[in-house]
Design a protein around this motif. Structure first.
Motif, PDB file in Angstrom:
ATOM      1  N   THR A 241       4.176  24.518  42.207  1.00 45.25           N
ATOM      2  CA  THR A 241       3.923  26.155  41.642  1.00 45.25           C
ATOM      3  C   THR A 241       2.497  26.665  42.021  1.00 45.25           C
ATOM      4  OG1 THR A 241       5.506  25.507  39.974  1.00 45.25           O
ATOM      5  CG2 THR A 241       4.296  27.636  39.559  1.00 45.25           C
ATOM      6  N   THR A 242       2.538  27.751  42.825  1.00 49.90           N
ATOM      7  CA  THR A 242       1.340  28.431  42.710  1.00 49.90           C
ATOM      8  C   THR A 242       1.147  29.235  41.465  1.00 49.90           C
ATOM      9  OG1 THR A 242       1.791  28.583  45.336  1.00 49.90           O
ATOM     10  CG2 THR A 242       0.277  29.989  44.453  1.00 49.90           C
ATOM     11  N   ASN A 243      -0.040  28.816  41.031  1.00 50.36           N
ATOM     12  CA  ASN A 243      -0.587  29.447  39.872  1.00 50.36           C
ATOM     13  C   ASN A 243      -2.094  30.239  40.151  1.00 50.36           C
ATOM     14  OD1 ASN A 243       1.558  28.945  38.144  1.00 50.36           O
ATOM     15  ND2 ASN A 243       0.932  26.891  37.883  1.00 50.36           N
ATOM     16  N   PHE A 244      -2.218  30.366  41.520  1.00 53.37           N
ATOM     17  CA  PHE A 244      -3.882  30.775  41.828  1.00 53.37           C
ATOM     18  C   PHE A 244      -3.620  32.504  41.504  1.00 53.37           C
ATOM     19  CE2 PHE A 244      -3.432  27.425  44.806  1.00 53.37           C
ATOM     20  CZ  PHE A 244      -4.122  26.355  44.202  1.00 53.37           C
ATOM     21  N   PRO A 245      -4.611  33.107  40.710  1.00 56.45           N
ATOM     22  CA  PRO A 245      -4.693  34.353  40.375  1.00 56.45           C
ATOM     23  C   PRO A 245      -5.162  35.241  41.919  1.00 56.45           C
ATOM     24  CG  PRO A 245      -6.621  33.436  40.039  1.00 56.45           C
ATOM     25  CD  PRO A 245      -5.676  32.187  40.263  1.00 56.45           C
ATOM     26  N   ARG A 246      -4.797  36.198  42.198  1.00 54.53           N
ATOM     27  CA  ARG A 246      -5.178  37.042  43.463  1.00 54.53           C
ATOM     28  C   ARG A 246      -6.518  37.535  43.102  1.00 54.53           C
ATOM     29  NH1 ARG A 246      -2.179  39.243  47.717  1.00 54.53           N
ATOM     30  NH2 ARG A 246      -3.257  41.108  48.808  1.00 54.53           N
ATOM     31  N   PRO A 247      -7.386  37.255  43.898  1.00 47.47           N
ATOM     32  CA  PRO A 247      -8.508  37.909  43.682  1.00 47.47           C
ATOM     33  C   PRO A 247      -8.929  39.367  44.073  1.00 47.47           C
ATOM     34  CG  PRO A 247      -8.577  36.515  45.627  1.00 47.47           C
ATOM     35  CD  PRO A 247      -7.136  36.469  44.978  1.00 47.47           C
ATOM     36  N   GLU A 248      -9.997  39.809  43.753  1.00 43.62           N
ATOM     37  CA  GLU A 248     -10.371  41.341  43.952  1.00 43.62           C
ATOM     38  C   GLU A 248     -10.702  41.117  45.445  1.00 43.62           C
ATOM     39  OE1 GLU A 248     -10.133  43.932  41.941  1.00 43.62           O
ATOM     40  OE2 GLU A 248      -9.254  42.515  40.250  1.00 43.62           O
ATOM     41  N   LYS A 249     -10.653  42.438  46.199  1.00 43.95           N
ATOM     42  CA  LYS A 249     -11.019  42.671  47.615  1.00 43.95           C
ATOM     43  C   LYS A 249     -12.499  42.468  47.667  1.00 43.95           C
ATOM     44  CE  LYS A 249      -7.311  45.652  49.030  1.00 43.95           C
ATOM     45  NZ  LYS A 249      -6.938  47.156  49.479  1.00 43.95           N
ATOM     46  N   SER A 250     -13.156  42.575  46.525  1.00 41.44           N
ATOM     47  CA  SER A 250     -14.702  42.107  46.508  1.00 41.44           C
ATOM     48  C   SER A 250     -15.283  41.436  45.460  1.00 41.44           C
ATOM     49  CB  SER A 250     -15.505  43.523  46.949  1.00 41.44           C
ATOM     50  OG  SER A 250     -15.416  44.240  45.761  1.00 41.44           O
ATOM     51  N   ILE A 251     -15.898  40.361  45.785  1.00 43.07           N
ATOM     52  CA  ILE A 251     -16.285  39.542  44.714  1.00 43.07           C
ATOM     53  C   ILE A 251     -17.832  39.393  44.615  1.00 43.07           C
ATOM     54  CG2 ILE A 251     -16.277  36.873  44.040  1.00 43.07           C
ATOM     55  CD1 ILE A 251     -13.543  38.321  43.946  1.00 43.07           C
ATOM     56  N   ASP A 252     -18.237  39.909  43.453  1.00 41.33           N
ATOM     57  CA  ASP A 252     -19.798  39.826  43.304  1.00 41.33           C
ATOM     58  C   ASP A 252     -20.362  38.479  42.926  1.00 41.33           C
ATOM     59  OD1 ASP A 252     -22.539  40.540  42.536  1.00 41.33           O
ATOM     60  OD2 ASP A 252     -21.798  42.279  41.442  1.00 41.33           O
ATOM     61  N   LEU A 253     -21.196  38.024  43.746  1.00 43.39           N
ATOM     62  CA  LEU A 253     -21.730  36.516  43.283  1.00 43.39           C
ATOM     63  C   LEU A 253     -23.018  36.588  42.582  1.00 43.39           C
ATOM     64  CD1 LEU A 253     -20.782  34.533  46.685  1.00 43.39           C
ATOM     65  CD2 LEU A 253     -19.377  34.661  44.643  1.00 43.39           C
ATOM     66  N   HIS A 254     -23.638  37.715  42.459  1.00 45.58           N
ATOM     67  CA  HIS A 254     -24.874  37.704  41.631  1.00 45.58           C
ATOM     68  C   HIS A 254     -24.562  36.936  40.475  1.00 45.58           C
ATOM     69  CE1 HIS A 254     -25.526  41.447  44.110  1.00 45.58           C
ATOM     70  NE2 HIS A 254     -26.836  41.123  43.986  1.00 45.58           N
ATOM     71  N   ILE A 255     -25.761  35.989  40.212  1.00 40.95           N
ATOM     72  CA  ILE A 255     -25.627  35.187  39.136  1.00 40.95           C
ATOM     73  C   ILE A 255     -25.319  35.708  37.827  1.00 40.95           C
ATOM     74  CG2 ILE A 255     -28.136  34.848  38.772  1.00 40.95           C
ATOM     75  CD1 ILE A 255     -25.466  31.919  38.622  1.00 40.95           C
ATOM     76  N   GLU A 256     -25.966  36.906  37.464  1.00 42.20           N
ATOM     77  CA  GLU A 256     -25.647  37.566  36.070  1.00 42.20           C
ATOM     78  C   GLU A 256     -24.202  37.964  35.952  1.00 42.20           C
ATOM     79  OE1 GLU A 256     -27.544  40.669  38.736  1.00 42.20           O
ATOM     80  OE2 GLU A 256     -27.768  38.374  38.214  1.00 42.20           O
ATOM     81  N   LYS A 257     -23.580  37.862  37.117  1.00 47.14           N
ATOM     82  CA  LYS A 257     -21.970  38.508  36.968  1.00 47.14           C
ATOM     83  C   LYS A 257     -21.450  37.358  36.745  1.00 47.14           C
ATOM     84  CE  LYS A 257     -22.782  43.008  38.016  1.00 47.14           C
ATOM     85  NZ  LYS A 257     -22.506  43.926  37.300  1.00 47.14           N
ATOM     86  N   LEU A 258     -21.734  36.139  36.734  1.00 46.10           N
ATOM     87  CA  LEU A 258     -20.872  34.781  36.847  1.00 46.10           C
ATOM     88  C   LEU A 258     -21.220  33.981  35.536  1.00 46.10           C
ATOM     89  CD1 LEU A 258     -21.402  33.343  40.469  1.00 46.10           C
ATOM     90  CD2 LEU A 258     -19.692  35.167  39.632  1.00 46.10           C
ATOM     91  N   THR A 259     -22.516  34.311  34.875  1.00 49.20           N
ATOM     92  CA  THR A 259     -22.655  33.410  33.510  1.00 49.20           C
ATOM     93  C   THR A 259     -23.609  33.987  32.717  1.00 49.20           C
ATOM     94  OG1 THR A 259     -23.125  31.166  32.749  1.00 49.20           O
ATOM     95  CG2 THR A 259     -24.095  31.791  34.865  1.00 49.20           C
ATOM     96  N   LYS A 260     -23.829  33.945  31.604  1.00 49.37           N
ATOM     97  CA  LYS A 260     -24.758  34.650  30.707  1.00 49.37           C
ATOM     98  C   LYS A 260     -25.669  33.382  30.604  1.00 49.37           C
ATOM     99  CE  LYS A 260     -21.772  37.895  28.217  1.00 49.37           C
ATOM    100  NZ  LYS A 260     -21.289  38.472  26.659  1.00 49.37           N
ATOM    101  N   ASP A 261     -25.652  32.222  31.057  1.00 47.52           N
ATOM    102  CA  ASP A 261     -26.418  31.080  30.733  1.00 47.52           C
ATOM    103  C   ASP A 261     -27.485  31.020  31.791  1.00 47.52           C
ATOM    104  OD1 ASP A 261     -25.306  30.616  28.460  1.00 47.52           O
ATOM    105  OD2 ASP A 261     -23.920  28.950  29.072  1.00 47.52           O
TER     106      ASP A 261
END
Length: 317
Positions: free
Chosen positions: A219-239
């Protein structure tokens, strides 16, 4: 001029915090993005008051953005905190402070790769604190990672509170901005709240998720990602203020690889990763990874009007 002083290069725009001082007037500065650059003492100028001025003679200093020295916002008064209290201008006592209404079983360890040493283990009472050690600012670069684990004590029948942990590796630029009055102890120090944005320790739930995943592999449960992914660290975690450069890069690459795989799984034609310019390390790692894949038509810097040169377009075959 001391470790922890905020300085600006005389012949450049870089600002940062002194993290290391060596013989011959050599120093090392950690700039805002977490990277360190070498310099000479005569090449920089102090732009904020030193730690001694803040804790000692009362000279007015730059206030941190999170909260004002000497006070705490309402939502910051209660919780579990890690505090570094000055003994003198170099040495600090380390405390775990619990200003909440709940008691915890606590274990705090120093982590050295695959090894660790327990500093303290036992009950952390409600409205109580425990000293766990002392550290010198002059050894800031060599401070090991701290692993703090908390298990709530239920003294009556009530809803079970989930245990949590926090793994902490300080960056100079975030550590020296964290001055505030420590709850309960009523002294100025470097203060960090541990009981928010925490990682829950819930082994039962983790096992249930793994069992569910392995029971239906087709079963494929992978979410469909957005067309652009922001990899700036402050966007990924508050830690991110507690993470080392290598830990931040690892999280950014894991996010990149995961979303690229999701895009391939969903048959997307293309996806853009926003990595910023910075020192170029993340971009180089992404391009190195992409160059090894067979199902990528090409990749290139993309859309200067939107991302400048801080994004990579990946065309999927």
């Amino acid at each position: 001029m001391n470790i922890g002083d905020k300085v600006r290069l005389l012949h450049g725009n870089e600002e940062g915090v002194i993290t290391k001082m060596s013989a011959g007037g050599r120093i090392e500065i950690e700039i805002e993005d977490g990277f360190r650059i070498p310099a000479m003492k005569n090449e920089v100028v102090i732009i904020s008051a030193s730690e001694r001025q803040y804790f000692g003679d009362g000279v007015k200093v730059e206030k941190p953005t999170a909260f004002t020295p000497g006070t705490l916002n309402t939502d910051q008064k209660e919780g579990v905190f890690l505090a570094y209290l000055p003994i003198n201008d170099k040495d600090h006592s380390i405390y775990i402070v619990n200003s909440s209404e709940r008691s915890y079983l606590m274990m705090v360890s120093e982590v050295f790769g695959d090894n660790s040493q327990t500093l303290v283990a036992g009950e952390l009472p409600s409205k109580g604190s425990k000293k766990i050690g002392e550290k010198s600012i002059s050894d800031f670069e060599d401070w090991p990672t701290l692993l703090c684990q908390f298990f709530p004590i239920h003294k009556k029948i009530e809803k079970t509170q989930i245990s949590f942990e926090r793994r902490i590796k300080f960056k100079a630029t975030s550590f020296f901005k964290s001055k505030s009055k420590v709850p309960l102890l009523d002294k100025n120090g470097y203060l960090f709240k541990l009981s928010e944005n925490t990682k829950d320790i819930n082994v039962k739930l983790l096992n249930e998720e793994l069992k569910k995943a392995t029971s239906s592999p087709s079963t494929t449960n992978f979410p469909r990602p957005e067309k652009s992914i922001d990899l700036h660290i402050e966007k990924l975690t508050k830690d991110y203020p507690f993470m080392s450069n290598s830990e931040m890069l690892k999280l950014q690459m894991e996010t990149f690889e995961k979303n690229l795989n999701y895009a391939i799984a969903h048959g997307m034609d293309e996806i853009t990763f926003i990595h910023g310019i910075g020192n170029g390390v993340l971009k180089k790692e992404i391009h190195k990874y992409l160059s090894q894949l067979e199902n990528i038509k090409y990749f290139q810097d993309t859309d200067k009007s939107r991302f400048g040169y801080g994004a990579t377009l990946v065309r999927i075959s």
